[in-house]
Design an enzyme around this catalytic site. Structure first.
Site, PDB file in Angstrom:
ATOM      1  N   CYS A 203       1.005  -0.946  -0.052  1.00  0.00           N
ATOM      2  CA  CYS A 203       0.137  -0.303  -0.178  1.00  0.00           C
ATOM      3  C   CYS A 203       0.407   0.946   0.445  1.00  0.00           C
ATOM      4  O   CYS A 203       1.071   2.051   0.448  1.00  0.00           O
ATOM      5  CB  CYS A 203      -0.532   0.055   0.903  1.00  0.00           C
ATOM      6  SG  CYS A 203      -1.793   1.503   0.239  1.00  0.00           S
ATOM      7  N   CYS A 382      -6.383   2.104  -4.850  1.00  0.00           N
ATOM      8  CA  CYS A 382      -5.252   2.887  -2.797  1.00  0.00           C
ATOM      9  C   CYS A 382      -6.778   3.752  -2.588  1.00  0.00           C
ATOM     10  O   CYS A 382      -6.769   4.356  -3.088  1.00  0.00           O
ATOM     11  CB  CYS A 382      -4.389   3.237  -3.760  1.00  0.00           C
ATOM     12  SG  CYS A 382      -3.725   3.813  -2.216  1.00  0.00           S
TER      13      CYS A 382
END
Ligand SMILES: Cc1cc2nc3c(=O)[nH]c(=O)nc-3n(C[C@H](O)[C@H](O)[C@H](O)COP(=O)(O)OP(=O)(O)OC[C@H]3O[C@@H](n4cnc5c(N)ncnc54)[C@H](O)[C@@H]3O)c2cc1C
Length: 456
Positions: A203, A382
């Site tokens: 991430c 994301c």
């Protein structure tokens, strides 16, 4: 094609047979697999190493298709964390106990769980050795071991993280994430520095999400005029996808967040509250920055046990799979999903979700003696949380082209996306993805495009 059939005689026979005589799943399940459980030697049709996001989703899909006890999951941990929640825990929006479930309750009942670590891979003999002294023989292998956090690579960092008064924290580990909000609460002035390391991480949006949340926190508390929010990233840009990078650059300017690119954390001297950064454009040039709070995203690597098996990995230690089919480039009975694969996508749970139907279909094809034809396009997403009520939902593929699901401009900060990230995604994760039913939003995207919504 430099592809080698798996090494054992039986495996070879099986593949030679399979390639000239495609077999039905029923045949392959009945005759090609063995699930006997011995004391120190176990056998299975599919061994999934790692029971995290990708491994659990795969085990659920495969065990539901192949039937009970055909799949072994090798996973040492008691708890399964929904890691995307860590960012919200850092901002005080969720508690750590909301981010995990017991592994036993998450792994699929039809798979057998071996609660041990893989300590050695031997792909030439189709075996994996475990920390408990077992040898597990498989017909097919799925590697889903994720990334390992390497806090210890930065001198002084572990000591700082383990000294609560030092105001050094990190959302990346369940061990340290709780401390992030404590640090925010007791910071009233000075430099609050956020870092992004010089390596692939999971991430890649999370290091800046926590910076935006912190900025919003200080504003809400009326402390922002006394606090400098600084984002030091090793990357040359704020975000890899230009469409979102443009929006984020406007955001950092509007919020008066200082962005330093090509700046890599190399040391923490917590007794002096000093963080040392290297300028990656001028190697060897160091900057000392005084902090009142330091949030660190640690260096990460593929787990040692995977990286040490040179036949399985690329020179960087990630599993050497074809980036489209996710099948191993040498061992046709090996696949990888999630963060441990060498694929150049952004490493997220969303990517693992999109990979899961591809690995599933291709693995079943190979079991049936067919060629793997399903393709992963590099999809990742994301949700860049920008505060306590807003989020930009970035979605893109291998070419870094936006692949957006919703008929709205997703580069805009929105409450709807924040609500989805905070409240809906955890439910989707536990109730659908971990049960093998969530393949990413591709279907939803198609539906919206058939309905021909224009972007607003
Ligand atoms: C702070 C943070 C924020 C994030 N935010 C988001 C987000 O907003 N959206 C998003 O989509 N993703 C997000 N992610 C990323 C996401 O959590 C990961 O990309 C995803 O979990 C990767 O899945 P995986 O299966 O590859 O690895 P993991 O889920 O990490 O699972 C790996 C598993 O392998 C096991 N394992 C390791 N070594 C061995 C071994 N030797 N033997 C056996 N088992 C082993 C581990 O115990 C673990 O259970 C975030 C992650 C973090 C840390």
């Amino acid at each position: 094609m430099n592809r080698r059939l798996p090494g054992t005689f039986n495996q070879c026979q099986r593949h030679l047979f399979a390639s000239s005589h495609p077999v039905s799943p029923a045949f392959s399940t009945r005759f090609l697999s063995t699930s006997r459980v011995n004391h120190e030697r176990q056998e299975c049709q599919v061994l999934v190493v790692g029971g995290g996001t990708g491994g659990c989703a795969m085990a659920a899909k495969l065990s539901s298709r192949l039937g009970s006890n055909k799949v072994i999951v090798l996973e040492p941990e008691d708890k399964h964390y929904y890691q995307p929640m860590f960012t919200l825990i850092g901002g005080g929006m969720k508690r750590l106990d909301q981010s995990y479930k017991q592994m036993a309750d998450v792994l699929p009942k039809k798979a057998k769980w071996v609660k041990e670590k893989a300590v050695e891979f031997d792909p030439d003999n189709n075996t994996v050795s475990t920390s408990g002294g077992k040898t597990i023989k498989y017909d097919f292998l799925v590697i889903a071991t994720g990334l390992q956090l390497k806090y210890e690579k930065i001198p002084g960092l572990v000591e700082a993280l383990e000294t609560p008064e030092s105001n050094v924290c990190s959302i990346y580990s369940p061990k340290y994430v709780d401390h992030v909000y404590d640090c925010l609460r007791r910071t009233y002035k000075g430099n609050v520095i956020f870092t992004f390391p010089h390596c692939p991480i999971k991430c890649a949006g999370a290091p800046q999400k926590i910076a935006y949340i912190s900025d919003h926190y200080f504003r809400k508390m009326g402390r922002r005029d006394d606090v400098n929010v600084i984002y030091n990233t090793s990357l040359p840009v704020i975000f890899g996808v230009k469409h979102y990078a443009d929006a984020l650059m406007k955001l950092v300017e509007k919020r008066n967040i200082k962005l330093n690119v090509n700046r890599n954390l190399v040391e923490v001297r917590s007794s002096e509250n000093i963080a040392v950064f290297e300028d990656l454009v001028k190697p060897g040039q160091l900057y000392e920055e005084k902090y009142s709070m330091l949030h660190v995203t640690p260096p990460m690597t593929a787990p040692d046990v995977v990286a040490n098996c040179k036949q399985l990995v690329t020179p960087t230690g990630f599993v050497d799979v074809d980036q489209m089919t996710l099948q191993h480039n040498k061992y046709t009975n090996v696949f990888s999903i999630g963060d441990s694969a060498c694929t150049p996508n952004s490493k997220t749970a969303a990517a693992a979700a999109a990979q899961s139907p591809v690995v599933f279909k291709n693995l079943i094809a190979v079991i049936e003696g067919k060629a793997p034809t399903d393709i992963y396009d590099g999809y990742s997403s994301c949700p860049i949380v920008t505060g306590y009520n807003s989020c930009i939902l970035a979605e893109f593929d291998y070419t870094l082209t936006p692949v957006e699901t919703f008929p709205i401009d997703q580069a805009k900060e929105r409450y709807s996306m924040f609500f989805m990230k905070k409240e809906l995604m955890p439910v989707l994760y536990w109730k659908l993805m971990m049960k093998g039913y969530w393949n990413g939003p591709a279907l939803m995207r198609k539906m919206f495009s058939i309905l021909n919504f224009n972007k607003k």
